[in-house]
Design a protein around this motif. Structure first.
Motif, PDB file in Angstrom:
ATOM      1  N   THR A 107       0.831  -1.212   0.000  1.00  0.00           N
ATOM      2  CA  THR A 107       0.000   0.000   0.000  1.00  0.00           C
ATOM      3  C   THR A 107       0.863   1.259   0.000  1.00  0.00           C
ATOM      4  O   THR A 107       0.605   2.214  -0.738  1.00  0.00           O
ATOM      5  CB  THR A 107      -0.942  -0.001   1.207  1.00  0.00           C
ATOM      6  N   LYS A 110       2.547   1.751  -3.469  1.00  0.00           N
ATOM      7  CA  LYS A 110       1.587   2.267  -4.443  1.00  0.00           C
ATOM      8  C   LYS A 110       1.319   3.745  -4.196  1.00  0.00           C
ATOM      9  O   LYS A 110       1.235   4.545  -5.147  1.00  0.00           O
ATOM     10  CB  LYS A 110       0.281   1.472  -4.359  1.00  0.00           C
ATOM     11  N   ALA A 111       1.201   4.128  -2.943  1.00  0.00           N
ATOM     12  CA  ALA A 111       0.872   5.517  -2.599  1.00  0.00           C
ATOM     13  C   ALA A 111       1.955   6.497  -3.052  1.00  0.00           C
ATOM     14  O   ALA A 111       1.647   7.645  -3.403  1.00  0.00           O
ATOM     15  CB  ALA A 111       0.645   5.647  -1.092  1.00  0.00           C
ATOM     16  N   ASP A 150      -4.364  -6.184  -4.442  1.00  0.00           N
ATOM     17  CA  ASP A 150      -5.392  -5.359  -3.799  1.00  0.00           C
ATOM     18  C   ASP A 150      -4.977  -3.887  -3.741  1.00  0.00           C
ATOM     19  O   ASP A 150      -5.830  -2.995  -3.761  1.00  0.00           O
ATOM     20  CB  ASP A 150      -5.672  -5.881  -2.387  1.00  0.00           C
ATOM     21  N   ALA A 151      -3.658  -3.630  -3.698  1.00  0.00           N
ATOM     22  CA  ALA A 151      -3.169  -2.254  -3.644  1.00  0.00           C
ATOM     23  C   ALA A 151      -3.166  -1.587  -5.021  1.00  0.00           C
ATOM     24  O   ALA A 151      -2.956  -0.375  -5.123  1.00  0.00           O
ATOM     25  CB  ALA A 151      -1.764  -2.221  -3.053  1.00  0.00           C
TER      26      ALA A 151
END
Length: 329
Positions: A107, A110-111, A150-151
């Motif tokens: 996560t 990705k951010a 999912d990310a």
């Protein structure tokens, strides 16, 4: 631009962030590990970002792949990705990883701008995974893959190496699993990059073997050279699509003619090819306070001398002195 005498242009940069790894895969290194690079020999975060900036802004690089060893072991990874995402023009960025640390980092990566990941997974069987990697971390890799998907680090590509007598019967099962989980599976022929220099051409699982096995369960339709471009993987549509499977056949079907890659080791050496036995030092130029233009010039000269091919098909081929973990995949 990073051009060579054969008319190829390198736009894809592979950056090794560390030679360390938390697995001990049998086709990569011995069980006791290796003599790791000393910390002063490693590029600092600032040095890595500077070299990537030079590559992107002065040398025409558009794709950056972070590798290792295991790049998730690099403490400054998230910051490095974030700083490179702020470059103009912004390169597309990906990560090749064993997946063990992805559950906690996907996560955040990705951010800050990471686009996608490649995750190594050679087997669906925990006991075989433990034999191949000498570590009991199979579920961690599965969890990391799911976290990456999912990310939004997609397409999530899974890299698998088949080894005789261990997982050479798993190709159809791996593909069925990848299709069910919306991963893109890519089989990679075992390459002569192991630290033990135990690789043997005879007995290796070839692209032909892999495709023959897959076709016992699936209909494979070639995607074709036009779609492939400079990508190392030949790809096939699985049962008419939309899912695809790839095979990277560095040994039996070399793709050197279309290669667009340049490589940086964790200690700041330029490598023109994964199988090269020569390197060009950029770390020394960095630490002697050379200007960006001089570093770019050194890099250009290195790439100008790139050989026509890997030499794997030559009977006199010699493995690189440095193993995969030191070179970066």
């Amino acid at each position: 631009m990073l051009v060579d005498t054969y008319g190829r242009t390198a736009t894809d940069l592979r950056v090794s962030l560390t030679d360390r790894c938390n697995l001990r895969c049998t086709y990569c290194m011995p069980e006791e590990g290796l003599q790791w690079l000393a910390k002063p020999d490693l590029l600092t975060d600032d040095e890595i970002v500077r070299l990537i900036r030079i590559a992107v802004t002065q040398l025409g690089v558009t794709e950056v792949r972070f590798t290792g060893g295991e790049p998730l072991l690099r403490p400054g990874l998230v910051s490095i990705v974030e700083r490179c995402a702020a470059l103009a023009p912004r390169p597309r960025m990906s990560l090749t990883t064993n997946g063990i640390g992805l559950k906690r980092t996907a996560t955040a990566l990705k951010a800050v701008g990471l686009d996608r990941v490649n995750v190594s997974l050679d087997t669906l069987r925990p006991d075989v995974f433990k034999t191949l990697t000498r570590r009991d971390r199979h579920q961690d890799v599965l969890d990391g893959l799911a976290a990456a998907r999912d990310a939004g680090l997609t397409p999530v590509k899974v890299n698998s190496v088949l080894m005789p007598g261990l997982n050479d019967d798993e190709a159809p099962d791996l593909l069925a699993w990848a299709v069910a989980n919306d991963y893109e599976l890519r089989f990679i022929e075992q390459m002569p990059l192991d630290a033990q220099h135990g690789w043997k051409r005879d007995g290796m699982i070839t692209a032909g073997d892999i495709l023959e096995s897959l076709r016992t369960r699936f209909t494979l339709t070639p995607e074709g050279d036009e779609q492939r471009g400079s990508a190392p993987a030949e790809r096939w549509l699985v049962d008419g699509g939309p899912h695809r499977v790839g095979v990277i056949a560095s040994v039996t079907r070399p793709f050197c003619r279309a290669c667009d890659r340049t490589r940086l080791t964790a200690d700041g050496q330029v490598r023109t090819c994964l199988f090269a036995r020569e390197e060009t030092d950029l770390r020394g130029a960095l630490r002697s306070e050379a200007p960006d233009e001089e570093i770019a010039r050194i890099w250009k000269v290195a790439m100008w001398g790139k050989k026509a091919g890997s030499g794997l098909d030559d009977p006199s081929f010699l493995q690189p002195d440095r193993p995969m973990s030191a070179i970066g995949g």
